[in-house]
Design a protein around this motif. Structure first.
Motif, PDB file in Angstrom:
ATOM      1  N   GLY A  46      -5.455   0.645  -8.153  1.00 11.20           N
ATOM      2  CA  GLY A  46      -4.127   0.080  -8.277  1.00 11.20           C
ATOM      3  C   GLY A  46      -3.212   0.565  -7.171  1.00 11.20           C
ATOM      4  N   ILE A  47      -2.336  -0.343  -6.695  1.00 12.57           N
ATOM      5  CA  ILE A  47      -1.334   0.014  -5.692  1.00 12.57           C
ATOM      6  C   ILE A  47       0.031  -0.444  -6.195  1.00 12.57           C
ATOM      7  CG2 ILE A  47      -0.489  -0.367  -3.338  1.00 12.57           C
ATOM      8  CD1 ILE A  47      -3.338  -0.750  -2.425  1.00 12.57           C
ATOM      9  N   GLN A  48       1.007   0.445  -6.129  1.00  7.55           N
ATOM     10  CA  GLN A  48       2.342   0.123  -6.604  1.00  7.55           C
ATOM     11  C   GLN A  48       3.142  -0.537  -5.488  1.00  7.55           C
ATOM     12  OE1 GLN A  48       4.207   3.446  -8.503  1.00  7.55           O
ATOM     13  NE2 GLN A  48       6.065   2.330  -9.052  1.00  7.55           N
ATOM     14  N   ALA A  49       3.595  -1.768  -5.726  1.00  3.35           N
ATOM     15  CA  ALA A  49       4.364  -2.495  -4.718  1.00  3.35           C
ATOM     16  C   ALA A  49       5.041  -3.691  -5.359  1.00  3.35           C
ATOM     17  CB  ALA A  49       3.457  -2.961  -3.571  1.00  3.35           C
ATOM     18  N   ASP A  50       6.163  -4.099  -4.768  1.00  3.96           N
ATOM     19  CA  ASP A  50       6.860  -5.313  -5.180  1.00  3.96           C
ATOM     20  C   ASP A  50       6.242  -6.467  -4.408  1.00  3.96           C
ATOM     21  OD1 ASP A  50       8.549  -7.460  -5.596  1.00  3.96           O
ATOM     22  OD2 ASP A  50      10.396  -6.326  -5.293  1.00  3.96           O
ATOM     23  N   ILE A  51       5.589  -7.379  -5.107  1.00  2.00           N
ATOM     24  CA  ILE A  51       4.834  -8.435  -4.420  1.00  2.00           C
ATOM     25  C   ILE A  51       5.731  -9.516  -3.826  1.00  2.00           C
ATOM     26  CG2 ILE A  51       2.796  -8.044  -5.856  1.00  2.00           C
ATOM     27  CD1 ILE A  51       3.543 -10.637  -7.345  1.00  2.00           C
ATOM     28  N   THR A  52       7.034  -9.452  -4.059  1.00  2.00           N
ATOM     29  CA  THR A  52       7.944 -10.402  -3.417  1.00  2.00           C
ATOM     30  C   THR A  52       8.619  -9.803  -2.189  1.00  2.00           C
ATOM     31  OG1 THR A  52       9.857  -9.754  -4.777  1.00  2.00           O
ATOM     32  CG2 THR A  52       8.411 -11.481  -5.658  1.00  2.00           C
ATOM     33  N   ASP A  53       8.258  -8.572  -1.849  1.00  2.00           N
ATOM     34  CA  ASP A  53       8.860  -7.853  -0.725  1.00  2.00           C
ATOM     35  C   ASP A  53       7.896  -7.833   0.455  1.00  2.00           C
ATOM     36  OD1 ASP A  53       9.269  -5.273   0.916  1.00  2.00           O
ATOM     37  OD2 ASP A  53      11.139  -5.415  -0.214  1.00  2.00           O
ATOM     38  N   ALA A  54       8.294  -8.413   1.568  1.00  2.76           N
ATOM     39  CA  ALA A  54       7.408  -8.527   2.729  1.00  2.76           C
ATOM     40  C   ALA A  54       6.983  -7.163   3.257  1.00  2.76           C
ATOM     41  CB  ALA A  54       8.098  -9.326   3.832  1.00  2.76           C
ATOM     42  N   ASP A  55       7.918  -6.208   3.292  1.00  2.00           N
ATOM     43  CA  ASP A  55       7.578  -4.879   3.796  1.00  2.00           C
ATOM     44  C   ASP A  55       6.545  -4.207   2.907  1.00  2.00           C
ATOM     45  OD1 ASP A  55       9.298  -5.131   5.928  1.00  2.00           O
ATOM     46  OD2 ASP A  55      10.979  -4.167   4.898  1.00  2.00           O
ATOM     47  N   ALA A  56       6.692  -4.369   1.587  1.00  2.04           N
ATOM     48  CA  ALA A  56       5.724  -3.781   0.661  1.00  2.04           C
ATOM     49  C   ALA A  56       4.364  -4.451   0.812  1.00  2.04           C
ATOM     50  CB  ALA A  56       6.221  -3.922  -0.771  1.00  2.04           C
ATOM     51  N   LEU A  57       4.340  -5.759   0.980  1.00  4.33           N
ATOM     52  CA  LEU A  57       3.069  -6.474   1.128  1.00  4.33           C
ATOM     53  C   LEU A  57       2.336  -6.060   2.410  1.00  4.33           C
ATOM     54  CD1 LEU A  57       4.129 -10.064   0.024  1.00  4.33           C
ATOM     55  CD2 LEU A  57       2.591  -8.534  -1.200  1.00  4.33           C
ATOM     56  N   SER A  58       3.091  -5.706   3.425  1.00  3.64           N
ATOM     57  CA  SER A  58       2.459  -5.331   4.700  1.00  3.64           C
ATOM     58  C   SER A  58       1.640  -4.059   4.587  1.00  3.64           C
ATOM     59  CB  SER A  58       3.528  -5.169   5.785  1.00  3.64           C
ATOM     60  OG  SER A  58       4.338  -4.026   5.528  1.00  3.64           O
ATOM     61  N   THR A  59       1.886  -3.256   3.544  1.00  7.40           N
ATOM     62  CA  THR A  59       1.137  -2.010   3.362  1.00  7.40           C
ATOM     63  C   THR A  59      -0.158  -2.213   2.583  1.00  7.40           C
ATOM     64  OG1 THR A  59       2.211  -1.421   1.255  1.00  7.40           O
ATOM     65  CG2 THR A  59       3.345  -0.797   3.279  1.00  7.40           C
ATOM     66  N   LEU A  60      -0.373  -3.417   2.044  1.00  3.78           N
ATOM     67  CA  LEU A  60      -1.563  -3.663   1.229  1.00  3.78           C
ATOM     68  C   LEU A  60      -2.788  -3.879   2.114  1.00  3.78           C
ATOM     69  CD1 LEU A  60      -0.049  -6.073  -1.454  1.00  3.78           C
ATOM     70  CD2 LEU A  60      -0.365  -3.593  -1.592  1.00  3.78           C
ATOM     71  N   PRO A  61      -3.966  -3.550   1.593  1.00  2.00           N
ATOM     72  CA  PRO A  61      -5.182  -3.691   2.400  1.00  2.00           C
ATOM     73  C   PRO A  61      -5.576  -5.153   2.582  1.00  2.00           C
ATOM     74  CG  PRO A  61      -5.728  -3.039   0.158  1.00  2.00           C
ATOM     75  CD  PRO A  61      -4.235  -2.973   0.262  1.00  2.00           C
ATOM     76  N   ASP A  62      -6.427  -5.385   3.582  1.00  2.00           N
ATOM     77  CA  ASP A  62      -7.000  -6.719   3.775  1.00  2.00           C
ATOM     78  C   ASP A  62      -7.906  -7.066   2.604  1.00  2.00           C
ATOM     79  OD1 ASP A  62      -5.740  -6.949   6.223  1.00  2.00           O
ATOM     80  OD2 ASP A  62      -7.483  -6.270   7.377  1.00  2.00           O
ATOM     81  N   ALA A  63      -8.091  -8.358   2.395  1.00  2.00           N
ATOM     82  CA  ALA A  63      -8.963  -8.814   1.317  1.00  2.00           C
ATOM     83  C   ALA A  63      -9.590 -10.144   1.704  1.00  2.00           C
ATOM     84  CB  ALA A  63      -8.180  -8.964   0.017  1.00  2.00           C
ATOM     85  N   ASP A  64     -10.772 -10.410   1.147  1.00  2.00           N
ATOM     86  CA  ASP A  64     -11.407 -11.708   1.352  1.00  2.00           C
ATOM     87  C   ASP A  64     -10.706 -12.787   0.529  1.00  2.00           C
ATOM     88  OD1 ASP A  64     -13.687 -10.659   2.927  1.00  2.00           O
ATOM     89  OD2 ASP A  64     -14.167  -9.655   1.035  1.00  2.00           O
ATOM     90  N   THR A  65     -10.222 -12.388  -0.649  1.00  2.00           N
ATOM     91  CA  THR A  65      -9.579 -13.316  -1.576  1.00  2.00           C
ATOM     92  C   THR A  65      -8.319 -12.680  -2.136  1.00  2.00           C
ATOM     93  OG1 THR A  65     -11.690 -14.307  -2.230  1.00  2.00           O
ATOM     94  CG2 THR A  65      -9.851 -14.582  -3.745  1.00  2.00           C
ATOM     95  N   VAL A  66      -7.251 -13.479  -2.214  1.00  2.92           N
ATOM     96  CA  VAL A  66      -6.014 -13.033  -2.837  1.00  2.92           C
ATOM     97  C   VAL A  66      -5.758 -13.912  -4.055  1.00  2.92           C
ATOM     98  CG1 VAL A  66      -3.515 -12.787  -2.585  1.00  2.92           C
ATOM     99  CG2 VAL A  66      -5.031 -12.199  -0.669  1.00  2.92           C
ATOM    100  N   VAL A  67      -5.517 -13.263  -5.193  1.00  3.33           N
ATOM    101  CA  VAL A  67      -5.160 -13.966  -6.425  1.00  3.33           C
ATOM    102  C   VAL A  67      -3.713 -13.647  -6.747  1.00  3.33           C
ATOM    103  CG1 VAL A  67      -5.606 -14.216  -8.899  1.00  3.33           C
ATOM    104  CG2 VAL A  67      -7.529 -13.910  -7.302  1.00  3.33           C
TER     105      VAL A  67
END
Length: 296
Positions: A46-67
């Motif tokens: 689990g990673i804590q982040a606001d999924i509507t915040d662009a800066d927070a999303l930029s810290t998330l890892p790459d993925a083959d699929t996003v749900v």
């Protein structure tokens, strides 16, 4: 396959469990500390982040699929737009711009996009006719999901009424009163199973798929069945007209009460998905047994 689940709540937790058990790498994203604990308890990262915040999303890892499985928590159309439309746009812009962009994107929508069909059947070919401000937002959100930027292929899973652990609402139906109309339902475990199947079988790219069980049912019939199974008297009933006579109903609530349809799952079954709970009869069995045990 690495799967990133944005808004990893009730449905996302079960999806993450199933994908992890199938050997996939899964990362769930939620805003709260308690949400992250729930993800970790479910057995994946689990990673804590606001999924509507662009800066927070930029810290998330790459993925083959996003749900994208976030919920607006039953709030108004404005909040729904912030999450489902603007939130998706921010997320898709972030991931499409990456060097290692995802190949696949899936958004969880709602059968509310169909509006009222006076009890007739609807499927993926039925024109969308939303009846409330919020369901109009959901149609707009589907357009965003089905036309992602870059080389990402989008899929929309239109979810029927969700039930399952902690969301059976059995007492509501056996105590009543119950208003007439159709129920289109899907067990949480089958939502997760259907989404996992669409991803693993690599089907429905660029398409919407209805995720609903085999048997829409009249609310009165469902309530009577539950009452019989629970060995209690049938609950009181209300017609739509009687329900609409109640004071204090908002315009949106009135439109929801007047909305009736039956959702067909032919496409999902033809894509190869096999249900764990094909109808409410199988899906409610454990809850009924719990109820009976509590009454002994």
């Amino acid at each position: 396959m690495t799967v990133l689940i944005l808004g990893c709540g009730y449905v996302g937790l079960e999806l993450g469990r199933q994908l992890t058990e199938a050997g996939k790498r899964v990362v769930g994203v939620r805003r709260s500390h308690s949400g992250i604990e729930a993800i970790e308890d479910a057995g994946f990262r689990g990673i804590q982040a606001d999924i509507t915040d662009a800066d927070a999303l930029s810290t998330l890892p790459d993925a083959d699929t996003v749900v994208f499985a976030a919920s607006s928590g039953g709030r108004d159309a404005e909040t729904a737009r912030e999450i489902y439309v603007e939130g998706q746009q921010v997320a898709l812009a972030e991931f499409a711009d990456r060097e290692d962009a995802p190949d696949r994107y899936l958004y969880t929508s709602s059968t509310g996009v169909y509006g009222d069909h006076d009890g007739d059947w609807v499927d993926e070919e039925t024109p969308l006719e939303p009846t409330t401000d919020k369901t109009e937002v959901l149609v707009e959100a589907e357009d965003v999901a089905l036309d992602p930027p870059g080389e990402i292929d989008g899929t929309v899973a239109r979810l029927a009424g969700i039930y399952g652990p902690d969301r059976y609402r059995l007492e509501r139906y056996i105590e009543g009163p119950v208003t007439e109309g159709f129920l289109n339902m899907i067990h949480r475990d089958d939502i997760a199973g259907a989404i996992a199947h669409l991803l693993e079988a690599d089907v429905a790219r660029g398409e919407a798929v209805l995720v609903v069980d085999n048997e829409p049912v009249q609310k009165w019939e469902f309530a009577d069945w539950l009452a019989e199974e629970c060995s209690v008297e049938s609950p009181p009933k209300r017609t739509t007209a009687e329900r609409l006579e109640e004071d204090g109903l908002s315009a949106a609530a009135r439109r929801r009460i007047q909305t009736s349809k039956r959702c067909r799952n032919t496409k999902l079954r033809e894509l190869g998905y096999e249900f764990t709970y094909p109808t409410f009869r199988e899906g409610y069995r454990d809850r009924i047994e719990q109820y009976l045990a509590s009454e002994r």
